[in-house]
Write a protein that holds these residues in place. Structure first.
Motif, mmCIF file in Angstrom:
data_model
loop_
_atom_site.group_PDB
_atom_site.id
_atom_site.type_symbol
_atom_site.label_atom_id
_atom_site.label_comp_id
_atom_site.label_asym_id
_atom_site.label_seq_id
_atom_site.Cartn_x
_atom_site.Cartn_y
_atom_site.Cartn_z
ATOM 1 N N PRO A 87 0.821 -1.221 0.000
ATOM 2 C CA PRO A 87 0.000 0.000 0.000
ATOM 3 C C PRO A 87 0.849 1.262 0.000
ATOM 4 N N VAL A 88 0.384 2.271 -0.714
ATOM 5 C CA VAL A 88 1.056 3.575 -0.744
ATOM 6 C C VAL A 88 0.539 4.393 0.433
ATOM 7 N N PRO A 89 1.405 4.865 1.317
ATOM 8 C CA PRO A 89 0.943 5.648 2.475
ATOM 9 C C PRO A 89 0.230 6.928 2.049
ATOM 10 N N ASP A 90 -0.691 7.395 2.889
ATOM 11 C CA ASP A 90 -1.421 8.626 2.612
ATOM 12 C C ASP A 90 -0.494 9.822 2.448
ATOM 13 N N ARG A 91 0.603 9.827 3.158
ATOM 14 C CA ARG A 91 1.514 10.977 3.082
ATOM 15 C C ARG A 91 2.259 11.033 1.761
ATOM 16 N N VAL A 92 2.196 9.939 0.990
ATOM 17 C CA VAL A 92 2.884 9.884 -0.306
ATOM 18 C C VAL A 92 1.910 10.153 -1.447
ATOM 19 N N ALA A 93 0.788 9.465 -1.453
ATOM 20 C CA ALA A 93 -0.213 9.644 -2.503
ATOM 21 C C ALA A 93 -1.558 9.176 -1.977
ATOM 22 N N ARG A 94 -2.617 9.656 -2.607
ATOM 23 C CA ARG A 94 -3.972 9.284 -2.189
ATOM 24 C C ARG A 94 -4.777 8.844 -3.403
ATOM 25 N N PRO A 95 -5.664 7.871 -3.222
ATOM 26 C CA PRO A 95 -6.478 7.415 -4.358
ATOM 27 C C PRO A 95 -7.397 8.512 -4.874
ATOM 28 N N ALA A 96 -7.707 8.432 -6.161
ATOM 29 C CA ALA A 96 -8.627 9.393 -6.772
ATOM 30 C C ALA A 96 -10.055 9.047 -6.385
ATOM 31 N N LYS A 427 -12.605 15.121 24.760
ATOM 32 C CA LYS A 427 -11.150 15.257 24.787
ATOM 33 C C LYS A 427 -10.447 13.985 24.339
ATOM 34 N N HIS A 428 -11.024 12.843 24.667
ATOM 35 C CA HIS A 428 -10.376 11.573 24.372
ATOM 36 C C HIS A 428 -11.054 10.840 23.209
ATOM 37 N N SER A 429 -11.843 11.569 22.408
ATOM 38 C CA SER A 429 -12.525 10.952 21.269
ATOM 39 C C SER A 429 -11.632 10.998 20.041
ATOM 40 N N PHE A 430 -11.743 9.966 19.211
ATOM 41 C CA PHE A 430 -10.985 9.928 17.961
ATOM 42 C C PHE A 430 -11.765 10.548 16.803
ATOM 43 N N GLY A 431 -13.050 10.731 16.992
ATOM 44 C CA GLY A 431 -13.864 11.272 15.909
ATOM 45 C C GLY A 431 -15.054 12.027 16.457
ATOM 46 N N PRO A 432 -15.739 12.792 15.611
ATOM 47 C CA PRO A 432 -16.904 13.554 16.052
ATOM 48 C C PRO A 432 -18.098 12.652 16.322
ATOM 49 N N ARG A 570 -20.811 10.981 6.812
ATOM 50 C CA ARG A 570 -19.905 11.692 7.713
ATOM 51 C C ARG A 570 -18.676 10.832 8.013
ATOM 52 N N HIS A 571 -18.899 9.542 8.192
ATOM 53 C CA HIS A 571 -17.778 8.649 8.475
ATOM 54 C C HIS A 571 -16.820 8.588 7.287
ATOM 55 N N GLN A 572 -17.372 8.562 6.067
ATOM 56 C CA GLN A 572 -16.527 8.563 4.879
ATOM 57 C C GLN A 572 -15.644 9.813 4.839
ATOM 58 N N ALA A 573 -16.212 10.962 5.220
ATOM 59 C CA ALA A 573 -15.437 12.200 5.231
ATOM 60 C C ALA A 573 -14.288 12.106 6.227
ATOM 61 N N GLU A 574 -14.548 11.549 7.413
ATOM 62 C CA GLU A 574 -13.498 11.414 8.415
ATOM 63 C C GLU A 574 -12.450 10.398 7.976
ATOM 64 N N GLU A 575 -12.909 9.312 7.362
ATOM 65 C CA GLU A 575 -12.024 8.235 6.964
ATOM 66 C C GLU A 575 -11.108 8.651 5.823
ATOM 67 N N PRO A 579 -11.115 15.614 6.263
ATOM 68 C CA PRO A 579 -12.540 15.811 6.549
ATOM 69 C C PRO A 579 -13.091 17.142 6.060
ATOM 70 N N GLU A 580 -12.313 18.210 6.201
ATOM 71 C CA GLU A 580 -12.814 19.521 5.799
ATOM 72 C C GLU A 580 -12.885 19.675 4.291
ATOM 73 N N GLY A 581 -12.035 18.961 3.564
ATOM 74 C CA GLY A 581 -12.050 19.077 2.111
ATOM 75 C C GLY A 581 -12.974 18.095 1.435
ATOM 76 N N HIS A 582 -13.516 17.133 2.172
ATOM 77 C CA HIS A 582 -14.413 16.130 1.598
ATOM 78 C C HIS A 582 -15.721 16.785 1.189
ATOM 79 N N TRP A 583 -16.340 16.261 0.131
ATOM 80 C CA TRP A 583 -17.579 16.877 -0.362
ATOM 81 C C TRP A 583 -18.673 16.830 0.704
ATOM 82 N N ALA A 584 -18.663 15.808 1.602
ATOM 83 C CA ALA A 584 -19.706 15.652 2.616
ATOM 84 C C ALA A 584 -19.333 16.317 3.935
ATOM 85 N N ALA A 585 -18.355 17.210 3.933
ATOM 86 C CA ALA A 585 -17.933 17.865 5.170
ATOM 87 C C ALA A 585 -19.096 18.637 5.785
ATOM 88 N N GLY A 586 -19.295 18.469 7.098
ATOM 89 C CA GLY A 586 -20.270 19.284 7.820
ATOM 90 C C GLY A 586 -21.715 19.002 7.494
#
Length: 615
Positions: A87-96, A427-432, A570-575, A579-586
């Motif tokens: 797998p290609v790490p997210d920091r290197v490239a991301r799927p279209a 404070k200790h949550s990983f997601g909204p 919403r989960h897809q946006a976080e995943e 998250p802020e740039g995803h089409w389903a943000a907010g």
């Protein structure tokens, strides 16, 4: 458009090397053309935006039927799937990300951009193109592309390259051919005439790609069923074909039987496999239909033809039958439509307190079968509101029984509806909160009005049996008048769900929300952001892209299942890592089912229009 982190350059090497383009579609899979890797079992992949990154060795995992195609050498089936060693790490490239099905071939047409590596341009080039509007599919699947007359035309080296929506960067298809004869001497044809100069190309659109690469079906939004259901059905259909050896029945005859009630035309090309029939039903038969969707009829036919020789056969037949029942949620065996609507609400009521500015009254309690549990109202300051509410929600979640799905319902004054409660996180949550649980908001003003409550009950009486959601998108540049929207939505027989293209904090959208709530509509959706782009004719801004995408994503969702579907988005946006740039943000869902929450105006827990609860 986002920077093309997914663009790849394909080099075959050897005595007769070829160069083409590709696109990363998962962290390990790359799409390109079959003719680019023809005659090779392994190729080299380079990431265009990371010239310093080492080249990656890739194996050819799958090839389409090119060069013979479906009807001879017409260029159909020209697709290949490459697998990277890891797998290609997210920091290197991301799927279209894929664009929704048919988003690009219907008005308003978006601009398209192709990416490739023409001769002499090792770093890559882009070309602005447009598809022909005549709707003719070459060989039943290929789309002709035309150059807009300016900039870089399509040429050799673009083959296998991605074609994307210029506004969103979402993948529409791949380039399979390019021809540029402008300014070149051409030999005369058999009749002695010189052929006209051309600047054209061909594209294999995403819908056709999934015909040859079934794994892509889960990634392409806009099918007749949600992505998780497409995934399960795909696995069942492929397992059915593999278990039976040769196809157990003629795929075309199965299609005709499944669509007999609707009288649909045959596909443009004869399906050769069960999967091709299934995907055509999922990708092309998405409009309103009488009765259940033909893809469910198709699943029922496969189940009837399954011979139970082994436990695996029995399990597959059972799952196919569950798929065939349009009221059963795939991936949750044995859950009926009534069970899918068995929400267990946690009611969070927040209001302004008379104790002073910035003080709020809060009550959190569970509701079962329309009866609220005990609650101890508290008065909290704004600074402690979020933490205390989340703490109480966690406590109530721990007390819920396992016979239903939790639903967090925030009852808020209208001025607080724009508070992003779905995005609250501890404070200790990983997601909204809204990505982990179904979260909806309810308007207290409408809830306190007996007349508005009655209109909502009448609306839900008709929404109860609907199996799809019909979105009414509002344009962010010209949203229209609130009065016109009210009269559009007021008749209870109209199923439209209004989608605001921005937050009702904006002055131009607030009256539209008031009108929608006054009409008795069962739900309203909006993003917490507001489109700030300059609106130009023929260009797709963020607000328009949002409403168009949401209409496709919700098409197969019953109104009663909207909270769960919005949670999934919403989960897809976080995943996705951005998250802020995803089409389903907010995403905000205002949704109130009168059968779930106690009415302030009736002495009985359920409205008279609601069917009896199942035993």
């Amino acid at each position: 458009m986002a920077y093309p982190y997914w663009l790849a350059r394909i080099d075959t090497g050897g005595p007769a090397p070829t160069v083409g383009a590709g696109v990363l579609v998962t962290d390990r899979l790359v799409l390109t053309c079959a003719h680019v890797v023809h005659g090779h079992a392994a190729v080299t992949v380079r990431l265009a935006h990371r010239p310093d990154h080492p080249a990656l060795a890739a194996t050819v995992l799958l090839r389409g039927p090119w060069p013979s195609g479906r009807h001879g050498r017409d260029g159909t089936g020209d697709v290949a799937l490459l697998e990277l060693p890891g797998p290609v790490p997210d920091r290197v490239a991301r799927p279209a990300p894929f664009a929704p099905l048919h988003h690009w071939d219907r008005p308003p047409y978006p601009g398209l951009t192709a990416h490739g590596f023409p001769f002499g341009h090792d770093a890559g080039r882009s070309s602005e193109i447009r598809p022909t509007r005549a709707g003719l599919l070459i060989g039943g699947e290929l789309v002709q592309l035309e150059h807009d007359g300016q900039g870089m035309p399509l040429s050799p080296g673009f083959s296998g390259g991605p074609v994307v929506d210029s506004g969103t960067g979402e993948l529409v298809g791949i380039v399979t051919a390019a021809q540029d004869t402008v300014g070149r001497p051409l030999p005369p044809g058999p009749d002695g005439r010189t052929p006209p100069a051309l600047r054209i190309g061909q594209m294999l659109p995403a819908g056709a790609l999934a015909r040859y690469v079934p794994e892509l079906a889960d990634l392409i939004p806009g099918a007749a069923l949600p992505a998780d259901q497409v995934r399960e059905l795909r696995e069942l259909v492929l397992a059915t074909g593999a278990a039976a050896g040769p196809e157990p029945a003629d795929p075309l005859e199965l299609y005709r039987t499944a669509t007999a009630a609707q009288g649909l035309l045959d596909p443009p090309t004869r399906p050769g496999t069960l999967w091709e029939t299934c995907w055509y039903l999922l990708s092309e038969v998405t409009g309103p239909l009488t009765g259940r969707h033909p893809v469910r009829e198709f699943a029922a036919l496969l189940a009837e033809g399954t011979v139970e020789r082994t436990p695996a056969d029995r399990d597959r037949r059972s799952r196919l039958l569950r798929v065939a029942d349009g009221g059963i949620r795939l991936g949750h065996p044995g859950r009926t439509a009534a069970a899918a609507r068995r929400w267990r609400p946690i009611l969070v009521e927040i209001g302004h307190s008379g104790a002073g500015r910035g003080r709020y009254t809060v009550a959190v309690r569970t509701v079962r079968d329309g009866e609220p549990g005990p609650a101890v109202p508290r008065t909290l300051g704004g600074g402690e509101l979020q933490a205390e509410v989340l703490r109480e929600i966690d406590r109530q979640l721990g007390g819920l029984e396992s016979d239903g799905t939790e639903l967090v319902v925030f009852v808020l004054p209208r001025k607080l509806l724009t508070v992003p409660v779905h995005a609250w996180a501890g404070k200790h949550s990983f997601g909204p909160l809204g990505a982990d649980h179904p979260v909806v908001v309810v308007d207290r003003q409408r809830r306190d009005s007996a007349a508005d409550r009655r209109a909502l009950e009448l609306n839900w009486a008709l929404r109860r049996d609907e199996r799809r959601t019909l979105v009414h998108p509002l344009d962010c540049a010209e949203p229209g008048e609130a009065r016109a929207l009210y009269h559009l939505l007021r008749p209870v027989e109209r199923p439209q769900l209004p989608v605001l293209p921005g937050s009702p904090k904006a002055r131009r959208y607030a009256p539209l929300l008031d009108a929608a709530l006054g009409s008795g509509v069962h739900a309203v959706i909006w993003p917490e952001w507001t489109c700030g782009e300059r609106h130009q004719p023929g260009r797709t801004c963020r607000g328009r892209a949002f409403t168009a995408r949401l209409a496709v994503e919700l098409a197969g969702t019953p109104p009663s299942e909207l909270p769960e579907r919005i949670k999934q988005l919403r989960h897809q946006a976080e995943e996705g890592g951005d998250p802020e740039g995803h089409w389903a943000a907010g995403l905000v869902l205002l949704w109130e089912d009168p059968s779930l929450l106690p009415s302030p105006h009736r002495p009985y827990p359920l409205p008279p229009t609601d069917p009896p609860a199942p035993d």
